[in-house]
Design a protein around this motif. Structure first.
Motif, PDB file in Angstrom:
ATOM      1  N   THR A   1     -15.470   5.845   3.426  1.00  0.00           N
ATOM      2  CA  THR A   1     -14.335   5.264   2.984  1.00  0.00           C
ATOM      3  C   THR A   1     -14.511   3.928   3.351  1.00  0.00           C
ATOM      4  O   THR A   1     -14.211   2.918   2.716  1.00  0.00           O
ATOM      5  CB  THR A   1     -13.499   5.510   4.450  1.00  0.00           C
ATOM      6  OG1 THR A   1     -13.179   7.236   4.408  1.00  0.00           O
ATOM      7  CG2 THR A   1     -11.669   4.884   4.671  1.00  0.00           C
TER       8      THR A   1
ATOM      9  N   THR B   1     -13.424   1.495   0.427  1.00  0.00           N
ATOM     10  CA  THR B   1     -12.310   0.417   0.362  1.00  0.00           C
ATOM     11  C   THR B   1     -13.122  -0.746   0.343  1.00  0.00           C
ATOM     12  O   THR B   1     -12.846  -1.409   0.185  1.00  0.00           O
ATOM     13  CB  THR B   1     -11.756   1.053   1.730  1.00  0.00           C
ATOM     14  OG1 THR B   1     -13.005   0.251   2.584  1.00  0.00           O
ATOM     15  CG2 THR B   1     -11.009   2.038   1.981  1.00  0.00           C
TER      16      THR B   1
ATOM     17  N   LEU C   1      -9.565  -2.764  -7.693  1.00  0.00           N
ATOM     18  CA  LEU C   1      -9.600  -2.471  -5.760  1.00  0.00           C
ATOM     19  C   LEU C   1     -10.373  -0.246  -6.078  1.00  0.00           C
ATOM     20  O   LEU C   1     -10.644  -0.682  -4.986  1.00  0.00           O
ATOM     21  CB  LEU C   1      -8.340  -2.300  -5.679  1.00  0.00           C
ATOM     22  CG  LEU C   1      -7.298  -3.430  -4.928  1.00  0.00           C
ATOM     23  CD1 LEU C   1      -5.788  -3.686  -4.517  1.00  0.00           C
ATOM     24  CD2 LEU C   1      -8.200  -3.680  -3.730  1.00  0.00           C
ATOM     25  N   THR C   2      -9.911  -0.010  -7.338  1.00  0.00           N
ATOM     26  CA  THR C   2     -10.201   1.339  -7.271  1.00  0.00           C
ATOM     27  C   THR C   2     -12.188   1.507  -8.114  1.00  0.00           C
ATOM     28  O   THR C   2     -11.943   2.816  -8.154  1.00  0.00           O
ATOM     29  CB  THR C   2      -9.391   2.509  -8.051  1.00  0.00           C
ATOM     30  OG1 THR C   2      -9.873   2.145  -9.967  1.00  0.00           O
ATOM     31  CG2 THR C   2      -8.194   2.491  -8.018  1.00  0.00           C
TER      32      THR C   2
ATOM     33  N   LEU D   1     -10.577  -1.065   7.712  1.00  0.00           N
ATOM     34  CA  LEU D   1      -9.544   0.174   7.485  1.00  0.00           C
ATOM     35  C   LEU D   1     -10.793   1.341   7.717  1.00  0.00           C
ATOM     36  O   LEU D   1     -10.034   2.608   8.424  1.00  0.00           O
ATOM     37  CB  LEU D   1     -10.079   0.069   6.036  1.00  0.00           C
ATOM     38  CG  LEU D   1      -9.242  -1.383   5.130  1.00  0.00           C
ATOM     39  CD1 LEU D   1      -9.315  -1.231   3.589  1.00  0.00           C
ATOM     40  CD2 LEU D   1      -7.673  -1.196   5.666  1.00  0.00           C
ATOM     41  N   THR D   2     -11.942   2.180   8.161  1.00  0.00           N
ATOM     42  CA  THR D   2     -12.258   2.605   8.301  1.00  0.00           C
ATOM     43  C   THR D   2     -12.079   2.939   9.883  1.00  0.00           C
ATOM     44  O   THR D   2     -11.672   3.808  10.139  1.00  0.00           O
ATOM     45  CB  THR D   2     -14.108   2.488   8.831  1.00  0.00           C
ATOM     46  OG1 THR D   2     -14.639   2.438   6.851  1.00  0.00           O
ATOM     47  CG2 THR D   2     -14.192   4.504   9.100  1.00  0.00           C
TER      48      THR D   2
ATOM     49  N   ILE E   1      -9.461  10.706  -0.719  1.00  0.00           N
ATOM     50  CA  ILE E   1     -11.284   9.579  -1.456  1.00  0.00           C
ATOM     51  C   ILE E   1     -11.269   9.938  -3.188  1.00  0.00           C
ATOM     52  O   ILE E   1     -11.280   9.391  -4.231  1.00  0.00           O
ATOM     53  CB  ILE E   1     -11.821   9.399  -0.884  1.00  0.00           C
ATOM     54  CG1 ILE E   1     -12.028   8.388   0.591  1.00  0.00           C
ATOM     55  CG2 ILE E   1     -13.071   9.033  -2.012  1.00  0.00           C
ATOM     56  CD1 ILE E   1     -13.296   8.894   0.986  1.00  0.00           C
TER      57      ILE E   1
ATOM     58  N   TYR F   1     -10.134   7.068  -5.956  1.00  0.00           N
ATOM     59  CA  TYR F   1     -11.167   6.840  -6.908  1.00  0.00           C
ATOM     60  C   TYR F   1     -11.557   7.822  -7.728  1.00  0.00           C
ATOM     61  O   TYR F   1     -12.471   7.273  -8.731  1.00  0.00           O
ATOM     62  CB  TYR F   1     -11.993   6.332  -5.744  1.00  0.00           C
ATOM     63  CG  TYR F   1     -11.395   5.142  -4.745  1.00  0.00           C
ATOM     64  CD1 TYR F   1     -11.421   3.951  -5.219  1.00  0.00           C
ATOM     65  CD2 TYR F   1     -11.586   5.642  -3.566  1.00  0.00           C
ATOM     66  CE1 TYR F   1     -11.505   2.919  -4.382  1.00  0.00           C
ATOM     67  CE2 TYR F   1     -10.944   4.837  -2.333  1.00  0.00           C
ATOM     68  CZ  TYR F   1     -11.363   3.563  -2.919  1.00  0.00           C
ATOM     69  OH  TYR F   1     -10.158   2.841  -1.772  1.00  0.00           O
TER      70      TYR F   1
END
Length: 376
Positions: free
Chosen positions: A100, A104, A124-125, A158-159, A197, A201
């Motif tokens: 993650t 991110t 972002l991806t 974010l994690t 994820i 992604y």
């Protein structure tokens, strides 16, 4: 009866056998390494040889790689060790928290470094489609240090957010049911995280960082600035954790709760705050570990956390469950063995060598290197 007792007492103990075996193997490997430095090669049997050819520079490179990899294992292992000692369960979703943070964080880093080169969704991806490559985007500590720093912060935040949501929705309602239900639930959480994820992604590997200008010659030695950055950040975070646990009220509360949860509750320690702090610290370190792993490796894939999880568990068990110092020491041992064993073993077997060392140490010291040192 006396003869039986004398016979039993005269048998070598398991500890003696293990120490003797390790001493013999270590001596043989040392002389083999010295023979390799001297370029001496003696044929043995079945195509095997004693000695060979290994340079000091090559050996130093493997040592450095072992330290870099070991610091990743150790940094990630701190959070896993804290979760076990304070929350009393083995968190199998810890590896996917690394993933993650990796995705991110690098999504944010690429967005900052590649602003204007491609649309935001593409960046972002983490390069999920066709477009500018890693070199053109230039996400490295040389060409875009601010982007890399922002990515590390986003990876941690974010994690942490993901871990707190998981704790509130899954672990907190089950906290009084024992370690086994929580362990099983963590496996389910790991699978959910992994495939979320993968859905967002994609499943293919992709290059992320730029290597242009990253290698520099210092006093005749080639240094990878990404590796150097990883070492500096990892050591700084480890020192920060030491100071937090030893010098702050929160650290003392965490150590008290790890030692005796019921007594901590009776003495007025806010256990729920300690639990929340455990998730914040552990998840933050996990996210940064995953991010740094991709910085060092240069590529990202959706199952990197699952790949690293066994090594992280091995580091924590080897060092002594419940000790952050043990997690760090265990990580360094596993990392060094994993890399240095390449002198004697093919790359397909170096992971087995790392786990073999763990087993041998645990035979001699079943509770780990830092046995009895809880949390700190």
């Amino acid at each position: 009866m006396g003869i039986v007792e004398r016979t039993l007492s005269s048998r070598p103990s398991t500890d003696t056998l293990v120490v003797g075996f390790v001493a013999v193997v270590g001596t043989v490997l040392l002389f083999d390494l010295l023979a390799r430095f001297a370029a001496i090669e003696i044929p043995l049997f079945w195509g095997m040889t004693f000695g060979g050819r290994t340079t000091f520079v090559g050996f130093a490179g493997l040592l450095w790689s072992g330290i870099v990899v070991g610091l990743i294992f150790g940094l990630a292992g701190i959070g896993l060790s804290m979760t076990y000692s304070i929350l009393n369960f083995a968190n199998f979703s810890h590896g996917d928290l690394l993933t993650t943070g990796a995705f991110t964080g690098w999504g944010a880093a690429l967005l900052v470094a590649g602003w204007g080169l491609a649309d935001a969704g593409y960046l972002l991806t983490v390069r999920a489609g066709s477009g500018p490559g890693p070199t053109e985007i230039g996400a490295s500590v040389v060409s875009a240090p601010v982007a890399v720093l922002i990515g590390a912060l986003v990876a941690a935040l974010l994690t942490i957010a993901a871990a707190l949501v998981i704790d509130r929705t899954v672990y907190k309602p089950m906290r009084d049911r024992g370690g086994i239900p929580l362990l099983i639930a963590s496996i389910g959480v790991a699978l959910i995280l992994r495939y979320v994820i993968q859905f967002v992604y994609g499943s293919r590997n992709r290059g992320v960082t730029s290597t242009e200008g990253v290698r520099r010659d210092v006093l005749g030695v080639s240094i990878n600035l990404h590796d150097l950055s990883l070492v500096i950040v990892a050591v700084a975070l480890m020192l920060a954790m030491h100071l937090l646990l030893q010098r702050t009220k929160l650290g003392k509360a965490m150590r008290a709760m790890a030692d005796n949860k019921d007594l901590a509750l009776v003495t007025g320690i806010p256990t729920e705050r300690v639990v929340q702090a455990t998730w914040i610290l552990g998840a933050g370190l996990a996210g940064v570990s995953g991010y740094l792993y991709v910085l060092e490796r240069g590529t990202a894939e959706f199952n990197i956390g699952w790949f690293l999880l066994l090594f992280i568990f091995a580091a924590v068990i080897l060092g002594g469950i419940g000790s952050i110092y043990g997690a760090i020491a265990g990580g360094l041992v596993i990392g060094l063995v994993h890399e240095v064993s390449l002198i004697w073993l093919p790359s397909d077997f170096n992971a087995a060598a790392a786990f073999a060392i763990m087993i041998l140490v645990l035979l001699y010291r079943p509770e780990g290197i830092f046995a009895g040192v809880s949390t700190a």
